[in-house]
Design a protein around this motif. Structure first.
Motif, PDB file in Angstrom:
ATOM      1  N   GLN A 231     -46.994   2.141   9.573  1.00  0.00           N
ATOM      2  CA  GLN A 231     -46.492   0.777   9.747  1.00  0.00           C
ATOM      3  C   GLN A 231     -47.349   0.001  10.737  1.00  0.00           C
ATOM      4  OE1 GLN A 231     -44.247  -0.663   7.943  1.00  0.00           O
ATOM      5  NE2 GLN A 231     -44.204  -2.607   9.045  1.00  0.00           N
ATOM      6  N   GLN A 232     -47.751   0.664  11.821  1.00  0.00           N
ATOM      7  CA  GLN A 232     -48.607   0.001  12.806  1.00  0.00           C
ATOM      8  C   GLN A 232     -49.947  -0.379  12.190  1.00  0.00           C
ATOM      9  OE1 GLN A 232     -48.827   2.078  16.680  1.00  0.00           O
ATOM     10  NE2 GLN A 232     -46.946   3.118  16.108  1.00  0.00           N
ATOM     11  N   CYS A 233     -50.505   0.530  11.400  1.00  0.00           N
ATOM     12  CA  CYS A 233     -51.771   0.272  10.716  1.00  0.00           C
ATOM     13  C   CYS A 233     -51.608  -0.881   9.731  1.00  0.00           C
ATOM     14  CB  CYS A 233     -52.225   1.543  10.000  1.00  0.00           C
ATOM     15  SG  CYS A 233     -53.779   1.375   9.090  1.00  0.00           S
ATOM     16  N   TYR A 234     -50.522  -0.851   8.984  1.00  0.00           N
ATOM     17  CA  TYR A 234     -50.215  -1.903   8.007  1.00  0.00           C
ATOM     18  C   TYR A 234     -50.132  -3.268   8.678  1.00  0.00           C
ATOM     19  CZ  TYR A 234     -47.163  -4.717   4.965  1.00  0.00           C
ATOM     20  OH  TYR A 234     -46.614  -5.732   4.225  1.00  0.00           O
ATOM     21  N   GLU A 235     -49.384  -3.349   9.771  1.00  0.00           N
ATOM     22  CA  GLU A 235     -49.181  -4.631  10.448  1.00  0.00           C
ATOM     23  C   GLU A 235     -50.472  -5.169  11.050  1.00  0.00           C
ATOM     24  OE1 GLU A 235     -46.051  -3.875  13.215  1.00  0.00           O
ATOM     25  OE2 GLU A 235     -44.484  -3.815  11.667  1.00  0.00           O
ATOM     26  N   GLN A 236     -51.300  -4.277  11.611  1.00  0.00           N
ATOM     27  CA  GLN A 236     -52.553  -4.724  12.216  1.00  0.00           C
ATOM     28  C   GLN A 236     -53.530  -5.224  11.154  1.00  0.00           C
ATOM     29  OE1 GLN A 236     -53.236  -5.093  15.436  1.00  0.00           O
ATOM     30  NE2 GLN A 236     -55.261  -5.912  14.942  1.00  0.00           N
TER      31      GLN A 236
ATOM     32  N   SER B 109     -44.365   5.676  11.357  1.00  0.00           N
ATOM     33  CA  SER B 109     -44.601   4.706  12.418  1.00  0.00           C
ATOM     34  C   SER B 109     -46.076   4.333  12.488  1.00  0.00           C
ATOM     35  CB  SER B 109     -44.136   5.282  13.759  1.00  0.00           C
ATOM     36  OG  SER B 109     -44.450   4.406  14.808  1.00  0.00           O
ATOM     37  N   LEU B 110     -46.954   5.331  12.402  1.00  0.00           N
ATOM     38  CA  LEU B 110     -48.392   5.074  12.446  1.00  0.00           C
ATOM     39  C   LEU B 110     -48.831   4.250  11.242  1.00  0.00           C
ATOM     40  CD1 LEU B 110     -49.663   8.593  13.591  1.00  0.00           C
ATOM     41  CD2 LEU B 110     -49.593   6.502  14.954  1.00  0.00           C
TER      42      LEU B 110
ATOM     43  N   PHE C  84     -58.083   3.736  14.293  1.00  0.00           N
ATOM     44  CA  PHE C  84     -56.692   3.831  14.734  1.00  0.00           C
ATOM     45  C   PHE C  84     -56.331   5.220  15.258  1.00  0.00           C
ATOM     46  CE2 PHE C  84     -56.547   0.180  11.861  1.00  0.00           C
ATOM     47  CZ  PHE C  84     -55.794  -0.715  12.596  1.00  0.00           C
TER      48      PHE C  84
END
Length: 228
Positions: free
Chosen positions: A15-20, A12-13, A45
Motif C-alpha cells: 500500500q505504501q508503494c502504491y500510494e507513493q 502495508s508495504l 523502497f
C-alpha cells in the motif's frame, strides 16, 4: 501467527508503494510511458518483489499504469481522447453523486460541508504563499464532503478510481497564484451555497462548469508538449 504478521506487513508495504507511485504519476514526476522496472523499485523502497508487483497491478487497474506481456509495467500515456473521456465520465459521476447527496444528505453531511469549506477558505483566502500540497488536500476533502451524502459506497468507489486519472490531468494546469485561489474560493462558496440550499439543478450546473473550466487549457498544453 507468523504468517499472519508477514501478510499484514506485506500488505502495508504494498500500500505504501502504491500510494507513493500513484502520487509521483499524478504529479508528473514519473513521466508518461516511463518504464517501471520491478527490481529498481524494490531497491528503492527496500521491499520484496511481491508487494511491488501488487502495487503496480493495482495502479494498472485504475489506469495509471500499463502492463504489457513480455514488456512489463510502464506509466500510462496521455492522449487528447483520454483527457476528454476522463472529464466527461468524471463530470457525470460527480454530478450524479452530488445530486444523490442533496436528496439524501442529513445534518451531519451539511455540517461537514461547512467545516471543509471553512478549512479550504483559510488557504484560498490567505494573503500568504500557500503550499500546493496543503491546498490540494483541503480541496480534495471539500469536494469529497459535497458528495459524501450520496449513500452509495459503490458510486464513491468508482468515483475514487476515476478521480486518480482526473487529478493527474488537473495537476497539469494547477496555478496557485493568490488571484486564482481567490477565484477558486468564490466558485467553491457558490457551489456549497447551492448544495446547502438543496438546489440540485444549480449545484449540478456549477459543479459541471467547475470541473470542465480548465479542460481545454489542459488539452492545449498536451498538444504543445506531447512528450510530457
Amino acid at each position: 501467527m507468523k504468517k499472519s504478521i508477514e501478510f499484514k506487513l506485506e500488505n502495508s508495504l504494498s500500500q505504501q508503494c502504491y500510494e507513493q507511485l500513484q502520487q509521483e504519476i499524478v504529479q508528473g514526476i514519473l513521466r508518461p510511458g516511463e518504464k517501471l522496472k520491478v527490481i529498481p523499485i524494490t531497491q528503492r523502497f527496500n521491499i520484496g518483489q511481491s508487494p511491488v508487483r501488487e502495487a503496480l497491478s493495482k495502479l494498472s487497474a485504475v489506469g495509471l499504469v500499463c502492463m504489457e506481456e513480455n514488456k512489463g509495467f510502464s506509466v500510462a500515456k496521455i492522449s487528447e481522447q483520454d483527457i476528454r473521456d476522463v472529464y466527461k465520465v468524471f463530470t457525470h459521476i460527480e454530478t450524479t453523486a452530488l445530486s444523490w447527496s442533496i436528496k439524501s444528505g442529513g445534518e451531519q453531511w451539511q455540517a461537514d460541508i461547512v467545516a471543509e469549506l471553512y478549512k479550504l477558505s483559510l488557504v484560498e483566502c490567505s494573503e500568504q504563499k500557500v503550499a500546493h500540497t496543503l491546498w490540494a488536500e483541503r480541496n480534495y476533502h471539500f469536494h469529497l464532503a459535497l458528495i459524501a451524502g450520496c449513500q452509495s459506497p459503490l458510486l464513491l468507489n468508482i468515483r475514487h478510481q476515476i478521480y486518480m486519472k482526473f487529478d493527474r490531468y488537473c495537476q497539469m494546469s494547477y496555478q496557485l497564484s493568490q488571484s486564482s485561489l481567490h477565484n477558486n474560493y468564490e466558485c467553491h462558496k457558490q457551489l456549497a451555497d447551492a448544495v446547502l440550499q438543496r438546489n440540485i439543478k444549480e449545484a449540478k450546473k456549477l459543479m459541471a462548469h467547475h470541473i470542465n473550466a480548465p479542460r481545454e487549457e489542459i488539452i492545449k498544453l498536451f498538444q504543445q508538449h506531447k512528450a510530457f
